[in-house]
Design a protein around this motif. Structure first.
Motif, PDB file in Angstrom:
ATOM      1  N   ALA A   1       0.826  -1.202   0.000  1.00  0.00           N
ATOM      2  CA  ALA A   1       0.000   0.000   0.000  1.00  0.00           C
ATOM      3  C   ALA A   1       0.867   1.261   0.000  1.00  0.00           C
ATOM      4  N   TYR A   2       2.042   1.159   0.598  1.00  0.00           N
ATOM      5  CA  TYR A   2       2.986   2.272   0.639  1.00  0.00           C
ATOM      6  C   TYR A   2       4.399   1.702   0.726  1.00  0.00           C
ATOM      7  N   LYS A   3       5.380   2.526   0.404  1.00  0.00           N
ATOM      8  CA  LYS A   3       6.768   2.071   0.447  1.00  0.00           C
ATOM      9  C   LYS A   3       7.188   1.735   1.880  1.00  0.00           C
ATOM     10  N   ILE A   4       7.889   0.620   2.019  1.00  0.00           N
ATOM     11  CA  ILE A   4       8.485   0.227   3.298  1.00  0.00           C
ATOM     12  C   ILE A   4       9.956  -0.030   3.025  1.00  0.00           C
ATOM     13  N   LYS A   5      10.826   0.757   3.633  1.00  0.00           N
ATOM     14  CA  LYS A   5      12.273   0.624   3.447  1.00  0.00           C
ATOM     15  C   LYS A   5      12.651   0.577   1.963  1.00  0.00           C
ATOM     16  N   LYS A   6      12.071   1.496   1.181  1.00  0.00           N
ATOM     17  CA  LYS A   6      12.330   1.653  -0.254  1.00  0.00           C
ATOM     18  C   LYS A   6      11.820   0.490  -1.098  1.00  0.00           C
ATOM     19  N   ASN A   7      10.927  -0.337  -0.576  1.00  0.00           N
ATOM     20  CA  ASN A   7      10.342  -1.458  -1.312  1.00  0.00           C
ATOM     21  C   ASN A   7       8.905  -1.125  -1.664  1.00  0.00           C
ATOM     22  N   ARG A   8       8.534  -1.357  -2.924  1.00  0.00           N
ATOM     23  CA  ARG A   8       7.164  -1.135  -3.380  1.00  0.00           C
ATOM     24  C   ARG A   8       6.354  -2.429  -3.403  1.00  0.00           C
ATOM     25  N   LYS A   9       7.035  -3.551  -3.395  1.00  0.00           N
ATOM     26  CA  LYS A   9       6.380  -4.859  -3.419  1.00  0.00           C
ATOM     27  C   LYS A   9       7.009  -5.744  -2.357  1.00  0.00           C
ATOM     28  N   GLY A  10       6.346  -6.872  -2.071  1.00  0.00           N
ATOM     29  CA  GLY A  10       6.888  -7.782  -1.074  1.00  0.00           C
ATOM     30  C   GLY A  10       6.293  -9.176  -1.192  1.00  0.00           C
ATOM     31  N   HIS A  11       6.987 -10.122  -0.625  1.00  0.00           N
ATOM     32  CA  HIS A  11       6.525 -11.508  -0.556  1.00  0.00           C
ATOM     33  C   HIS A  11       5.766 -11.685   0.749  1.00  0.00           C
ATOM     34  N   TYR A  12       4.505 -12.104   0.663  1.00  0.00           N
ATOM     35  CA  TYR A  12       3.662 -12.299   1.845  1.00  0.00           C
ATOM     36  C   TYR A  12       3.641 -13.771   2.230  1.00  0.00           C
ATOM     37  N   ALA A  13       3.745 -14.037   3.531  1.00  0.00           N
ATOM     38  CA  ALA A  13       3.690 -15.405   4.042  1.00  0.00           C
ATOM     39  C   ALA A  13       2.822 -15.446   5.298  1.00  0.00           C
ATOM     40  N   PHE A  14       2.227 -16.604   5.552  1.00  0.00           N
ATOM     41  CA  PHE A  14       1.267 -16.784   6.639  1.00  0.00           C
ATOM     42  C   PHE A  14       1.595 -18.082   7.377  1.00  0.00           C
ATOM     43  N   LEU A  15       1.648 -18.024   8.701  1.00  0.00           N
ATOM     44  CA  LEU A  15       1.909 -19.204   9.530  1.00  0.00           C
ATOM     45  C   LEU A  15       0.818 -19.356  10.583  1.00  0.00           C
ATOM     46  N   LYS A  16       0.362 -20.581  10.791  1.00  0.00           N
ATOM     47  CA  LYS A  16      -0.516 -20.903  11.910  1.00  0.00           C
ATOM     48  C   LYS A  16       0.309 -21.743  12.862  1.00  0.00           C
ATOM     49  N   THR A  17       0.403 -21.311  14.125  1.00  0.00           N
ATOM     50  CA  THR A  17       1.242 -22.035  15.075  1.00  0.00           C
ATOM     51  C   THR A  17       0.505 -22.326  16.377  1.00  0.00           C
ATOM     52  N   SER A  18       1.011 -23.318  17.054  1.00  0.00           N
ATOM     53  CA  SER A  18       0.599 -23.650  18.410  1.00  0.00           C
ATOM     54  C   SER A  18       1.896 -23.670  19.211  1.00  0.00           C
ATOM     55  N   ALA A  19       2.106 -22.632  20.021  1.00  0.00           N
ATOM     56  CA  ALA A  19       3.406 -22.488  20.660  1.00  0.00           C
ATOM     57  C   ALA A  19       3.289 -21.728  21.974  1.00  0.00           C
ATOM     58  N   PRO A  20       4.217 -21.972  22.894  1.00  0.00           N
ATOM     59  CA  PRO A  20       4.245 -21.167  24.117  1.00  0.00           C
ATOM     60  C   PRO A  20       4.703 -19.741  23.789  1.00  0.00           C
ATOM     61  N   ALA A  21       4.348 -18.812  24.645  1.00  0.00           N
ATOM     62  CA  ALA A  21       4.663 -17.399  24.409  1.00  0.00           C
ATOM     63  C   ALA A  21       6.164 -17.144  24.218  1.00  0.00           C
ATOM     64  N   PRO A  22       7.060 -17.776  24.985  1.00  0.00           N
ATOM     65  CA  PRO A  22       8.487 -17.511  24.753  1.00  0.00           C
ATOM     66  C   PRO A  22       8.959 -17.894  23.349  1.00  0.00           C
ATOM     67  N   ALA A  23       8.383 -18.947  22.768  1.00  0.00           N
ATOM     68  CA  ALA A  23       8.760 -19.352  21.415  1.00  0.00           C
ATOM     69  C   ALA A  23       8.342 -18.285  20.406  1.00  0.00           C
ATOM     70  N   VAL A  24       7.138 -17.743  20.583  1.00  0.00           N
ATOM     71  CA  VAL A  24       6.647 -16.704  19.685  1.00  0.00           C
ATOM     72  C   VAL A  24       7.482 -15.430  19.845  1.00  0.00           C
ATOM     73  N   GLN A  25       7.830 -15.085  21.070  1.00  0.00           N
ATOM     74  CA  GLN A  25       8.653 -13.899  21.307  1.00  0.00           C
ATOM     75  C   GLN A  25      10.024 -14.044  20.666  1.00  0.00           C
ATOM     76  N   GLU A  26      10.602 -15.229  20.733  1.00  0.00           N
ATOM     77  CA  GLU A  26      11.907 -15.467  20.115  1.00  0.00           C
ATOM     78  C   GLU A  26      11.809 -15.354  18.599  1.00  0.00           C
ATOM     79  N   MET A  27      10.758 -15.919  18.008  1.00  0.00           N
ATOM     80  CA  MET A  27      10.589 -15.832  16.561  1.00  0.00           C
ATOM     81  C   MET A  27      10.418 -14.373  16.134  1.00  0.00           C
ATOM     82  N   GLU A  28       9.593 -13.613  16.848  1.00  0.00           N
ATOM     83  CA  GLU A  28       9.396 -12.204  16.508  1.00  0.00           C
ATOM     84  C   GLU A  28      10.692 -11.415  16.660  1.00  0.00           C
ATOM     85  N   ARG A  29      11.478 -11.731  17.680  1.00  0.00           N
ATOM     86  CA  ARG A  29      12.759 -11.051  17.873  1.00  0.00           C
ATOM     87  C   ARG A  29      13.683 -11.304  16.688  1.00  0.00           C
TER      88      ARG A  29
END
Length: 115
Positions: free
Chosen positions: A49-77
């Motif tokens: 919809a708008y430029k992000i870090k000089k990029n006009r396009k991007g590859h979109y990906a989707f994950l469904k997970t079952s995980a404890p909160a620390p695992a999700v925090q580590e992945m986001e980090r």
């Protein structure tokens, strides 16, 4: 275990194979920290919809997970530190819907309309 849905956008100069490799990489991070990837989808190469870090396009990906909160925090980090990831969104859900996501359903409908 809590259920989560993650969407991330990768840089435009990656190939499709590299973008799908990121899905596997971050799925491994979840598994190594005691969670599991229930499902994953590669939504494709789309215009932003708008430029992000000089990029006009991007590859979109989707994950469904079952995980404890620390695992999700580590992945986001790790996603925030990864130079190929532009944006990340994680949502905690009560249940995972069966079948493909809405984005993939729309894509299937467009393919059927063309034929």
């Amino acid at each position: 275990m809590p259920l989560y849905e993650h969407v991330f956008i990768a840089r435009q100069d990656l190939s499709n194979v590299q973008a799908e490799g990121l899905i596997e990489h971050f799925g491994t991070v979840i598994k190594d920290n005691g969670g599991e990837v229930v499902d994953h989808e590669y939504w494709g190469f789309r215009t932003l919809a708008y430029k992000i870090k000089k990029n006009r396009k991007g590859h979109y990906a989707f994950l469904k997970t079952s995980a404890p909160a620390p695992a999700v925090q580590e992945m986001e980090r790790l996603m925030r530190l990864h130079e190929d990831i532009l944006r990340v969104l994680t949502v905690k859900v009560d249940r995972h819907d069966a079948g493909p996501s809405v984005q993939m359903q729309k894509r299937d409908d467009r393919v059927r309309e063309r034929n």
